[in-house]
Design a protein around this motif. Structure first.
Motif, PDB file in Angstrom:
ATOM      1  N   ALA A  75       0.919  -1.077   0.157  1.00  0.00           N
ATOM      2  CA  ALA A  75      -0.007  -0.123   0.170  1.00  0.00           C
ATOM      3  C   ALA A  75       0.872   1.101   0.042  1.00  0.00           C
ATOM      4  N   GLY A  76       0.367   2.409  -0.279  1.00  0.00           N
ATOM      5  CA  GLY A  76       1.126   3.640   0.055  1.00  0.00           C
ATOM      6  C   GLY A  76       2.233   3.814  -0.748  1.00  0.00           C
ATOM      7  N   SER A  77       3.494   4.312  -0.273  1.00  0.00           N
ATOM      8  CA  SER A  77       4.408   4.337  -0.826  1.00  0.00           C
ATOM      9  C   SER A  77       5.279   3.273  -1.667  1.00  0.00           C
ATOM     10  N   LEU A  78       4.900   1.946  -0.977  1.00  0.00           N
ATOM     11  CA  LEU A  78       5.432   0.935  -1.788  1.00  0.00           C
ATOM     12  C   LEU A  78       4.986   0.704  -2.997  1.00  0.00           C
ATOM     13  N   VAL A  79       3.653   0.871  -3.132  1.00  0.00           N
ATOM     14  CA  VAL A  79       2.846   0.649  -4.377  1.00  0.00           C
ATOM     15  C   VAL A  79       3.574   1.510  -5.466  1.00  0.00           C
ATOM     16  N   LYS A  80       3.569   2.959  -5.148  1.00  0.00           N
ATOM     17  CA  LYS A  80       4.150   3.971  -5.790  1.00  0.00           C
ATOM     18  C   LYS A  80       5.790   3.642  -6.287  1.00  0.00           C
ATOM     19  N   ARG A  81       6.562   3.313  -5.402  1.00  0.00           N
ATOM     20  CA  ARG A  81       7.855   2.979  -5.689  1.00  0.00           C
ATOM     21  C   ARG A  81       8.090   1.908  -6.527  1.00  0.00           C
ATOM     22  N   LEU A  82       7.417   0.749  -6.231  1.00  0.00           N
ATOM     23  CA  LEU A  82       7.769  -0.631  -6.780  1.00  0.00           C
ATOM     24  C   LEU A  82       6.877  -0.971  -8.023  1.00  0.00           C
ATOM     25  N   GLY A  83       5.729  -0.246  -7.957  1.00  0.00           N
ATOM     26  CA  GLY A  83       4.721  -0.487  -9.221  1.00  0.00           C
ATOM     27  C   GLY A  83       4.016  -1.732  -8.992  1.00  0.00           C
ATOM     28  N   VAL A  84       3.890  -2.220  -7.708  1.00  0.00           N
ATOM     29  CA  VAL A  84       3.159  -3.584  -7.580  1.00  0.00           C
ATOM     30  C   VAL A  84       1.453  -3.091  -7.102  1.00  0.00           C
ATOM     31  N   GLU A  85       0.900  -4.185  -7.187  1.00  0.00           N
ATOM     32  CA  GLU A  85      -0.625  -4.075  -7.062  1.00  0.00           C
ATOM     33  C   GLU A  85      -0.976  -3.737  -5.361  1.00  0.00           C
ATOM     34  N   LYS A  86      -1.751  -2.733  -5.051  1.00  0.00           N
ATOM     35  CA  LYS A  86      -2.384  -2.410  -3.941  1.00  0.00           C
ATOM     36  C   LYS A  86      -2.936  -3.695  -3.363  1.00  0.00           C
TER      37      LYS A  86
END
Ligand code: ADP
Ligand code: TMP
Length: 238
Positions: free
Chosen positions: A98-109
């Motif tokens: 979620a959050g910044s990890l989704v933005k940084r790694l382009g993975v699905e929320k």
């Protein structure tokens, strides 16, 4: 409190000296911020709820072997804590993306993260709390390798305890942020707070957010959701 000297005013709490050496009074604020203060609002009742939730969680963690700074719950959004030398780190643990990890790694929320993932952010408002790795932390002397191992192990232990606790409350512990400090005799202790301001909690059935994402995403008043988190914890813990 009137006679106590305020020694710090943060985004979410004020800190006062007390008559006792090494003991601080923490007063939780109603102010809500997002984006490192870019969005700011007064939300009546938030301070009292966050302190009550933190008190429930820290008491539960202490009963399960996690050293914490909490000395006494005073109610009304106030508590006495041990004065610590803080590590300038925001220790984030994630069980679902979620959050910044989704933005940084382009993975699905919502992608599950087996075993939990610990990340560190350097606590520097003027730099927007940047992500740091272990080498960065040693270079900054924010913690040494022995201290970082204790911080990492405590964070994963807290994660296991809280996954179970929130599951009993029908909530999914998606991610959270912890802070640690050191006592004068070198014990590393869980400090600061644990509240829906610095954790993501999703209803297990509906996956609805019960946390600050409601404020971050302009989705209405957080108070009924924070109150529900407290009610469910009281149901589980008494
Ligand atoms: P911020 O400083 O990020 O705006 P807060 O408003 O929550 O955040 O302020 C609380 C401050 O108190 C934080 O900077 C935190 O690192 C610090 N803190 C938390 N627990 C302790 C403690 N036991 N002793 C000393 N400082 C603490
Ligand atoms: P993030 O998705 O923005 O990296 O945040 C992960 C979790 O940690 C989320 O529950 C919010 C919390 N968090 C804070 O409360 N303060 C912080 O400074 C950071 C980096 C994260």
């Amino acid at each position: 409190m009137a006679n106590n000297k305020r020694i710090y005013s943060g985004k979410a709490k004020d800190i006062y000296e007390t008559d006792q050496a090494g003991v601080l009074l923490m007063v939780y604020k109603n102010q809500a911020t997002a984006g490192n203060g870019a969005k700011k609002e007064e939300i009546a009742g938030k301070g009292v709820l966050n302190q009550a939730i933190t008190n429930k969680i820290f008491t539960y963690l202490a009963q399960n072997g996690i050293p914490t700074h909490l000395i006494k719950d005073l109610g009304q959004g106030q508590e006495l804590v041990k004065q610590l030398t803080m590590f300038p780190l925001e220790v984030v643990c994630r069980n679902y993306a979620a959050g910044s990890l989704v933005k940084r790694l382009g993975v699905e929320k919502g992608s599950p993260i087996k075993g939990g993932m610990v990340e560190y952010f350097y606590k520097r408002d003027d730099l927007n709390d940047p992500f740091v790795n272990e080498a960065n932390i040693y270079f900054l002397e924010a913690a040494n390798p022995e201290q970082l191992k204790v911080i990492n192990d405590l964070t994963l232990a807290v994660n296991q305890l809280l996954i179970q606790l929130f599951h009993k409350a029908g909530l999914r512990l998606v991610d959270f942020k912890l802070e640690f400090g050191e006592t004068a005799d070198g014990e590393i202790v869980l400090a600061d707070e644990f509240s829906p301001d610095n954790a993501r909690l999703w209803d297990e059935k509906t996956l609805a957010s019960f946390d600050k994402d409601i404020f971050r995403n302009d989705q209405g008043n957080i108070i009924p959701f924070y109150q529900e988190v407290l009610n469910r914890l009281v149901e589980v813990l008494g």
